[in-house]
Design an enzyme around this catalytic site. Structure first.
Site, mmCIF file in Angstrom:
data_model
loop_
_atom_site.group_PDB
_atom_site.id
_atom_site.type_symbol
_atom_site.label_atom_id
_atom_site.label_comp_id
_atom_site.label_asym_id
_atom_site.label_seq_id
_atom_site.Cartn_x
_atom_site.Cartn_y
_atom_site.Cartn_z
ATOM 1 N N LYS A 112 26.064 -15.875 1.022
ATOM 2 C CA LYS A 112 24.712 -15.734 1.472
ATOM 3 C C LYS A 112 23.878 -16.962 1.321
ATOM 4 O O LYS A 112 22.846 -17.069 2.113
ATOM 5 C CB LYS A 112 24.103 -14.649 0.872
ATOM 6 C CG LYS A 112 24.754 -13.121 1.448
ATOM 7 C CD LYS A 112 24.071 -11.964 1.008
ATOM 8 C CE LYS A 112 24.950 -10.808 1.570
ATOM 9 N NZ LYS A 112 26.000 -10.534 1.130
HETATM 10 C C1 PLP Z 1 26.952 -9.658 1.813
HETATM 11 C C2 PLP Z 1 28.474 -9.944 1.544
HETATM 12 C C3 PLP Z 1 29.424 -9.344 2.275
HETATM 13 C C4 PLP Z 1 29.251 -8.711 3.602
HETATM 14 O O1 PLP Z 1 28.858 -9.542 4.481
HETATM 15 P P1 PLP Z 1 27.989 -9.022 5.806
HETATM 16 O O2 PLP Z 1 27.384 -10.283 6.533
HETATM 17 O O3 PLP Z 1 27.046 -7.950 5.336
HETATM 18 O O4 PLP Z 1 28.936 -8.371 6.631
HETATM 19 C C5 PLP Z 1 30.592 -9.606 1.818
HETATM 20 N N1 PLP Z 1 31.015 -10.338 0.969
HETATM 21 C C6 PLP Z 1 30.400 -10.631 -0.298
HETATM 22 C C7 PLP Z 1 30.633 -11.267 -1.337
HETATM 23 C C8 PLP Z 1 28.830 -10.641 0.289
HETATM 24 O O5 PLP Z 1 27.746 -10.931 -0.534
#
Ligand code: PLP
Length: 467
Positions: A112
Site C-alpha cells: 500500500k
Molecule cells: C491490502 C492488501 C491486499 C489486498 O489488496 P487489494 O488492493 O485490496 O486487492 C493484499 N495483501 C496485503 C498485504 C494488503 O495489505
C-alpha cells in the site's frame, strides 16, 4: 484528463477534484473517461529506465490539466526516494517462467506504500495550491493504519487521526502507528472493537456539519489516485522482463480488487498482459464470481491473511462498469439490486471477454501455511501469507497458461510474524529501518467508545479548523 463516475450521476471532474473527493457523490467510483494508450515502441523505450521515469510516463496523462510536469516529477522523485531498495520494486526469480515482484520496500513494508506515499504528496500539493487543509480520519483493525499514517506524516496540509481497537492489534501493528513522532499524526486507541472504530468514523462522516467544519477527508482504497500509482509497477515489472516482446501474466493476492484492477488498467493502456490471476483466501467472493458469474455476499471469516478478509471487493465495481459496456445506468441498477439482495447474477456484453482474461483460485489457511513452508524449502524465500496465496494462484494459473508469471508479494513476512513462524518454523526479522521498532517511544491516546469524546479530541487538535 476528465473522470466519470461508474454510476453516471455525479459531476465529471478533473484529477485534482477526483483525488480529494474519493467516492463519487452518486455512490459510484471515478474512472478516466478513456484510457491513455502507449504503442509497443513507447513501451519498449521504457526498458531499462528507473522506476521514477516509468512512473512519470504512466502518470502524466492521468493528471494532465491538474498537475504540471515539474511538480509531478518532484512529487514522484520525493515519493520513491523514501523507499529502501534501489530498484523500488525488485523482481526475483522463483522458477522457470515464475517471478516474484517484491512490493514491500516502502516505509511500512506492505504494497500500500507504493500508492499511499504518493497520494500523501499529491494531497499536500493540491491542498497547498488551494490554500486549504483537511482532516483525515480513518479506522484500522491493525494492517492499513500505518500505511496511511506514514503517507500523511509531516504533510503540512493534512492532520491524520487513526482509530484502532485498544489492545486488539498486534504489537508490531500498534508500534508501526504509535512510534511515528510527527505533530500531525494522532493515534487513538478506542475502548471497543474494530466495528466500534469503524462505526465512529462513519458517524463522523455522516454528520454533515462536523464533516464540513473539520474538512474531513479519507485516503481509502477506492480513491482513483491509489489505483493510478499502482499501474506503474505493472509496467516496470513487465518491461524489466522484456515486454512488449514477451507475454506475461500477473497473479495478485486480492481483497478489495484495487491492486489487480491496476493490472487491468495497465493492459487497457497497451501493456501486453495475457492473464490476470486472482488469489483469494477463504473469503472468496471473487473466486466464486469467476466460477459462476454470480456475485454473492457471505459473512467474513478471519484468516491468517487479514488484509484480504473482505465481504465485498469495493473496487470490483470498476471492472463491472466495463462488463456492462460502460452503461452507468444499468450498472447503478445492478449495484442497487446487489446491495438489497446480497446477490447479483452478472450479465453484460463483455462478460465472456473478462472471464477469459481473469482466472481465480482460493486457498484456505492450512493450504496457505503449506505453501509458505514449501516455497521456503524450494526457493529460500520466506513469504507473508498474502504473498504466498499470490504465488500459489500464479502457479495454478501458470499450469493452464504457459506464459511467464509474475506474482505480487504484497507484504514483508515480518509484518505477519506469527503466521509465518507457525508455517515455517522461522521467525522473520524486521528489515533494518524497523529493527529498533520495539525500542521507540510510543504516543497514543486512549478514548472511550463515545463519539462526542472523539469528535472533541479531533476538533481540538486539527489545524483544518480556521482559528
Ligand atoms: C491490502 C492488501 C491486499 C489486498 O489488496 P487489494 O488492493 O485490496 O486487492 C493484499 N495483501 C496485503 C498485504 C494488503 O495489505
Amino acid at each position: 484528463m476528465k473522470y466519470i463516475s461508474t454510476r453516471g450521476a455525479a459531476p465529471v471532474l478533473e484529477f485534482d477534484d477526483v483525488l480529494l473527493a474519493g467516492l463519487a457523490r452518486d455512490g459510484g467510483l471515478y474512472l478516466p473517461e478513456s484510457w491513455p494508450t502507449f504503442s509497443a515502441d513507447e513501451i519498449r523505450a521504457l526498458q531499462g529506465k528507473p522506476y521514477t521515469e516509468i512512473a512519470r510516463k504512466v502518470i502524466t496523462p492521468f493528471v494532465a490539466g491538474s498537475i504540471d510536469d515539474a511538480d509531478l516529477k518532484r512529487i514522484i522523485e520525493t515519493t520513491y526516494a523514501a523507499f529502501r531498495h534501489d530498484a523500488v520494486a525488485p523482481l526475483k526469480q522463483l522458477g522457470p517462467n515464475d517471478w516474484l515482484l517484491e512490493l514491500f520496500h516502502g516505509p511500512t513494508i506492505a504494497f500500500k506504500d507504493y500508492a499511499l506515499q504518493m497520494v500523501g504528496h499529491l494531497f499536500d500539493h493540491v491542498l497547498s495550491q488551494r490554500k486549504e487543509r483537511v482532516t483525515i480520519v480513518g479506522a484500522t483493525s491493525g494492517d492499513t493504519g500505518s500505511a496511511a499514517i506514514e503517507a500523511c506524516r509531516d504533510r503540512d496540509a493534512i492532520d491524520i487521526f487513526i482509530l484502532f481497537p485498544n489492545g486488539r492489534v498486534s504489537d508490531v501493528q500498534r508500534r508501526q502507528m504509535t512510534t511515528v513522532a510527527s505533530d500531525n499524526v494522532h493515534c487513538i486507541a478506542i475502548e471497543g472493537d474494530f466495528d466500534a472504530c469503524q462505526d465512529m468514523v462513519k458517524a463522523m462522516f455522516n454528520d454533515g456539519d462536523l464533516r464540513d467544519r473539520l474538512r474531513l477527508s479519507a485516503v481509502n482504497s477506492i480513491n482513483w489516485a491509489r489505483i493510478m500509482a499502482q499501474i506503474v509497477y505493472y509496467f516496470h515489472a513487465a518491461v524489466g522482463l522484456g515486454a512488449p516482446d514477451r507475454r506475461l501474466s500477473f497473479a495478485v493476492p486480492t481483497g478489495n480488487f484495487g491492486n489487480i484492477f491496476a493490472g487491468y488498467a495497465a493492459r487497457a493502456m497497451g501493456l501486453p498482459i495475457e492473464k490476470l490471476v486472482v488469489g483469494s483466501n477463504s473469503n472468496d467472493i471473487l473466486t466464486r464470481f469467476f466460477e459462476t458469474d454470480e456475485l454473492k455476499m457471505t459473512g467474513v471469516v478471519p484468516t491468517i491473511s487479514p488484509s484480504m478478509d473482505i465481504q465485498v471487493s469495493s473496487n470490483f465495481e470498476r471492472l463491472l462498469f466495463d462488463v456492462y459496456g460502460r452503461d452507468a445506468g444499468e450498472l447503478a441498477e445492478a449495484m442497487t439490486r446487489f446491495r438489497k439482495t446480497g446477490s447479483l447474477a452478472v450479465s453484460g456484453n463483455r462478460l465472456t471477454e473478462m472471464s477469459a482474461l481473469f482466472s481465480a483460485y482460493r486457498f484456505d489457511d492450512n493450504q496457505t501455511r503449506d505453501i509458505i513452508r514449501d516455497l521456503y524449502q524450494r526457493t529460500g524465500e520466506l513469504l507473508c501469507p498474502h504473498s504466498a496465496i499470490g504465488v500459489a494462484a500464479g502457479r495454478a494459473g501458470l499450469e493452464e497458461d504457459g506464459t511467464t508469471m509474475v506474482s505480487l508479494a504484497t507484504a514483508h513476512p515480518a509484518k505477519f510474524p506469527a503466521a509465518v513462524e507457525e508455517a515455517s518454523g522461522i521467525h522473520p526479522p524486521l528489515p533494518p529501518h524497523l529493527s529498533d521498532l520495539f525500542d521507540r517511544e510510543e504516543k497514543f491516546t486512549v478514548l472511550p467508545n463515545d463519539i462526542a469524546a472523539v469528535s472533541a479530541f479531533v476538533t481540538a487538535r486539527t489545524r483544518a479548523v480556521p482559528t
